[in-house]
Enzyme design. Structure first.
Site, mmCIF file in Angstrom:
data_model
loop_
_atom_site.group_PDB
_atom_site.id
_atom_site.type_symbol
_atom_site.label_atom_id
_atom_site.label_comp_id
_atom_site.label_asym_id
_atom_site.label_seq_id
_atom_site.Cartn_x
_atom_site.Cartn_y
_atom_site.Cartn_z
ATOM 1 N N HIS A 7 -39.261 -18.659 10.914
ATOM 2 C CA HIS A 7 -38.198 -19.602 10.538
ATOM 3 C C HIS A 7 -38.739 -20.710 9.655
ATOM 4 O O HIS A 7 -39.945 -20.923 9.564
ATOM 5 C CB HIS A 7 -37.500 -20.204 11.766
ATOM 6 C CG HIS A 7 -38.352 -21.041 12.668
ATOM 7 N ND1 HIS A 7 -38.987 -20.544 13.782
ATOM 8 C CD2 HIS A 7 -38.671 -22.355 12.638
ATOM 9 C CE1 HIS A 7 -39.640 -21.511 14.402
ATOM 10 N NE2 HIS A 7 -39.482 -22.628 13.722
ATOM 11 N N GLU A 43 -31.026 -27.841 18.463
ATOM 12 C CA GLU A 43 -31.278 -26.985 17.300
ATOM 13 C C GLU A 43 -30.252 -25.873 17.178
ATOM 14 O O GLU A 43 -29.632 -25.450 18.151
ATOM 15 C CB GLU A 43 -32.675 -26.366 17.406
ATOM 16 C CG GLU A 43 -32.821 -25.463 18.618
ATOM 17 C CD GLU A 43 -34.171 -24.760 18.648
ATOM 18 O OE1 GLU A 43 -35.176 -25.446 18.833
ATOM 19 O OE2 GLU A 43 -34.191 -23.529 18.488
ATOM 20 N N GLN A 60 -33.925 -22.890 10.948
ATOM 21 C CA GLN A 60 -33.822 -23.646 12.201
ATOM 22 C C GLN A 60 -33.451 -25.084 11.845
ATOM 23 O O GLN A 60 -34.247 -25.794 11.224
ATOM 24 C CB GLN A 60 -35.162 -23.618 12.935
ATOM 25 C CG GLN A 60 -35.171 -24.356 14.258
ATOM 26 C CD GLN A 60 -36.569 -24.382 14.855
ATOM 27 O OE1 GLN A 60 -37.476 -24.933 14.258
ATOM 28 N NE2 GLN A 60 -36.739 -23.765 16.012
ATOM 29 N N HIS A 84 -41.056 -27.977 8.811
ATOM 30 C CA HIS A 84 -42.177 -27.077 9.089
ATOM 31 C C HIS A 84 -41.814 -25.647 8.709
ATOM 32 O O HIS A 84 -40.645 -25.324 8.527
ATOM 33 C CB HIS A 84 -42.597 -27.141 10.564
ATOM 34 C CG HIS A 84 -41.591 -26.624 11.544
ATOM 35 N ND1 HIS A 84 -40.619 -27.418 12.117
ATOM 36 C CD2 HIS A 84 -41.399 -25.381 12.063
ATOM 37 C CE1 HIS A 84 -39.893 -26.690 12.949
ATOM 38 N NE2 HIS A 84 -40.335 -25.439 12.934
ATOM 39 N N GLU A 134 -46.162 -23.550 12.289
ATOM 40 C CA GLU A 134 -45.933 -23.094 13.667
ATOM 41 C C GLU A 134 -46.218 -21.596 13.727
ATOM 42 O O GLU A 134 -45.982 -20.878 12.747
ATOM 43 C CB GLU A 134 -44.460 -23.370 14.024
ATOM 44 C CG GLU A 134 -44.052 -22.961 15.431
ATOM 45 C CD GLU A 134 -42.571 -23.285 15.698
ATOM 46 O OE1 GLU A 134 -41.959 -24.081 14.950
ATOM 47 O OE2 GLU A 134 -42.031 -22.704 16.657
#
Ligand code: MC0
Length: 146
Positions: A7, A43, A60, A84, A134
């Site tokens: 994502h 989220e 996301q 991110h 991530e």
């Protein structure tokens, strides 16, 4: 092995308004919503496509639920935008250990809970050319939690 973009995390001040933008403008659909208390976010996951490893790629959208959350801190400094990127892997433990051995700071000793029951960890943005990164191992059957 990192096999997909799981994502792209986008920080926003108003989740409902941002969801409305992505659904109305592009026609994406909300696949899943949740509150992650530990991470301090509400989220929405918008599925973009399935991927060849059996997973999927999402946008996301992240709204902070408290002022001391990392996303609130980031929004105060940078405003809304890409927060991110997340890479998908079948084995977040092995991949984060291998990346740590290369001198990149891994932020969690053990993976924590992410979206839809996934296991996640983060790499420090200062060790990744400015990108908070991530790593995600999806739950065996993410649809079960969706
Ligand atoms: C901070 N920095 C970033 C950044 N956040 N750079 C790029 N992208 C980001 N998102 C930079 C700052 O500008 C600063 O640089 C330096 O890193 C230190 O940041 P700080 O503002 O002083 O904040 P710290 O050190 O307290 O925390 C930064 C750190 C934190 C990355 C360690 O944000 C963190 O632990 N993030 C991982 C967790 C997270 O973000 N969770 C929310 C998404 P300068 O040059 O000014 O010193 S939760 C999620 O995504 C879950 C639900 C899921 O996917 O399932």
């Amino acid at each position: 092995m990192l096999t997909r973009i799981d994502h792209i995390g986008i920080a926003c001040r108003d989740l409902d308004a941002t969801v409305a933008f992505y659904t109305t403008t592009y026609g994406f659909e909300v696949f899943h919503t949740e509150v992650n208390e530990e991470q301090g976010v509400r989220e929405a996951m918008l599925k973009i496509n399935e991927t060849s490893d059996g997973g999927a790629s999402y946008l996301q959208l992240l709204e902070p639920i408290r002022e001391d959350s990392t996303v609130a801190k980031w929004l105060a400094k940078n405003g809304e935008g890409v927060h991110h990127i997340a890479f998908g892997t079948a084995d977040v433990d092995a991949d984060s250990a291998a990346i740590k051995d290369k001198g990149v700071r891994v932020l969690y000793d053990e993976p924590r809970r992410g979206s839809m029951g996934s296991r996640i960890t983060f790499l420090h943005p200062k060790d990744c050319h400015g990108v908070l990164t991530e790593l995600v191992t999806s739950a065996a059957d993410p649809d079960a939690e969706h």
